[in-house]
Scaffold this active site. Structure first.
Site, PDB file in Angstrom:
ATOM      1  N   SER A 112      63.191  33.952  91.701  1.00 40.90           N
ATOM      2  CA  SER A 112      62.752  32.952  92.675  1.00 40.90           C
ATOM      3  C   SER A 112      62.716  33.536  94.078  1.00 40.90           C
ATOM      4  O   SER A 112      61.995  33.042  94.929  1.00 40.90           O
ATOM      5  CB  SER A 112      63.665  31.726  92.643  1.00 40.90           C
ATOM      6  N   HIS A 133      57.363  31.892  87.856  1.00 43.52           N
ATOM      7  CA  HIS A 133      58.508  31.224  88.481  1.00 43.52           C
ATOM      8  C   HIS A 133      58.530  29.746  88.101  1.00 43.52           C
ATOM      9  O   HIS A 133      57.707  28.954  88.570  1.00 43.52           O
ATOM     10  CB  HIS A 133      58.442  31.393  90.006  1.00 43.52           C
ATOM     11  N   GLU A 145      54.807  28.856  89.124  1.00 47.49           N
ATOM     12  CA  GLU A 145      54.052  29.729  90.033  1.00 47.49           C
ATOM     13  C   GLU A 145      53.750  31.036  89.309  1.00 47.49           C
ATOM     14  O   GLU A 145      54.676  31.692  88.809  1.00 47.49           O
ATOM     15  CB  GLU A 145      54.861  30.025  91.304  1.00 47.49           C
ATOM     16  N   ASN A 183      59.370  27.751  97.375  1.00 49.58           N
ATOM     17  CA  ASN A 183      60.654  28.078  98.020  1.00 49.58           C
ATOM     18  C   ASN A 183      60.498  28.474  99.482  1.00 49.58           C
ATOM     19  O   ASN A 183      61.402  28.283 100.285  1.00 49.58           O
ATOM     20  CB  ASN A 183      61.380  29.183  97.249  1.00 49.58           C
TER      21      ASN A 183
END
Ligand code: CAA
Length: 275
Positions: A112, A133, A145, A183
């Site tokens: 991540s 991800h 992702e 993120n």
């Protein structure tokens, strides 16, 4: 299609669950068979609940075979790595996967906060390394992702995208930049939420209520941090701050203190809340 999953913790276990639910032959690798069996029990429990609730008709847990040997991943079309978030161990693992898997196996990382390009640099075939991800809890969160590193081939990228779709996810394409898409936005936002706790002298419960009822979040930021794991979040914040140097990326002292004290959230029984 045969999928390998390395590491059957919260994320890897969730990913293996998605593979079994999609009817794919899956090889799960853990360091001990006990850890693998615990993960398989959890997967059986969650899929059993889905059957009881009429969300799926059935599932075949025999699709998931367990191993402690990386060599057993040899016949996989895609291997997804979900081990500890540290560059050294991931690079070592990918170098080993490259040795045991055939040249056409796509090697995906669920990292991540680390760079997919740096993980791929540990191999001599970085073109087959890609990011996949998933979000926590992987079986429930629709997004994945698909991350293109510097040298990822189109083939590997599209194979990972197609696998995301096969697992019932909503895949999005992006490049290998710190925090990727979600993120990059979510980590500083959660850090801001924690800073607001002290600045506005609002209680944990009221902050969570504020973001749920005023911003439409499905769960409050403190609940979410407890779910993700305070240590995981601090680690991801550090990694982003290291790369981007934006003050908002740095973990607030309150979170660092919680991590140091072992208040890690749901997994340790105590974080912002007690479980
Ligand atoms: N695995 C599989 N199934 C699970 C599960 C898990 N970990 N947890 C729960 N379930 C199943 C359960 O069986 C449960 O049903 P039962 O209680 O009937 O058995 C079912 O899912 C539904 O659970 P909930 O009632 O708790 O579901 P909900 O409707 O309240 O939604 C949620 C839960 C999806 C987590 C929702 O609250 C949500 O979307 N929260 C936000 C989560 C989020 O933002 N995650 C991203 C974190 S950031 C991240 O992951 C990035 C990173 O890199 C760190």
């Amino acid at each position: 299609m045969k999928i390998g999953v390395v590491g059957l913790g919260t994320m890897g276990g969730g990913i293996a669950q998605l593979c079994v639910e999609a009817g794919l032959d899956t090889v799960g690798r853990e360091v001990t068979l006990d850890l693998g069996e615990n993960a398989r029990d959890r997967i059986g429990h969650f899929l059993g609940r889905k059957v009881e609730k009429g969300q799926i008709e059935s599932f075949d847990l025999a699709r998931l075979s367990l191993t402690t040997e990386l060599a057993d991943l040899a016949g996989c079309d895609v291997v997804i790595e979900a081990i500890v978030e540290a560059l050294g161990p991931k690079q070592e693992l990918f170098a080993e996967l490259e040795r045991v898997c055939g040249p056409s196996t796509v090697l995906a990382t669920n990292t991540s906060a680390l760079s997919v390009t740096e993980i791929a640099a540990g191999t001599s075939s970085p073109e087959r390394v890609v990011g996949m991800h998933f979000f926590n809890p992987a079986p429930l969160m629709p997004l994945v992702e698909i991350v293109r590193a510097q040298l990822t081939s189109d083939d590997a990228f599209e194979t990972a995208f197609a696998l995301g779709e096969k697992l019932g996810k909503h895949p999005i394409r992006c490049h290998d930049t710190p925090g990727f898409v979600v993120n990059r936005v979510l980590i500083p936002l959660l850090n801001d939420c924690v800073r607001v706790l002290d600045e506005a002298r609002v209680s944990v419960e009221d902050l969570d209520a504020g973001m749920k009822h005023g911003a439409g979040w499905p769960m409050g930021p403190c609940e979410l941090l407890d779910l993700v794991g305070i240590d995981i979040h601090v680690h991801a914040s550090d990694a982003l701050y290291d790369k981007l140097r934006e003050p908002r990326m740095a973990a607030p002292p309150r979170l660092v203190a919680m991590a140091n004290a072992g208040l890690l959230g749901r997994k340790s029984g105590r974080g912002f809340y007690t479980y």
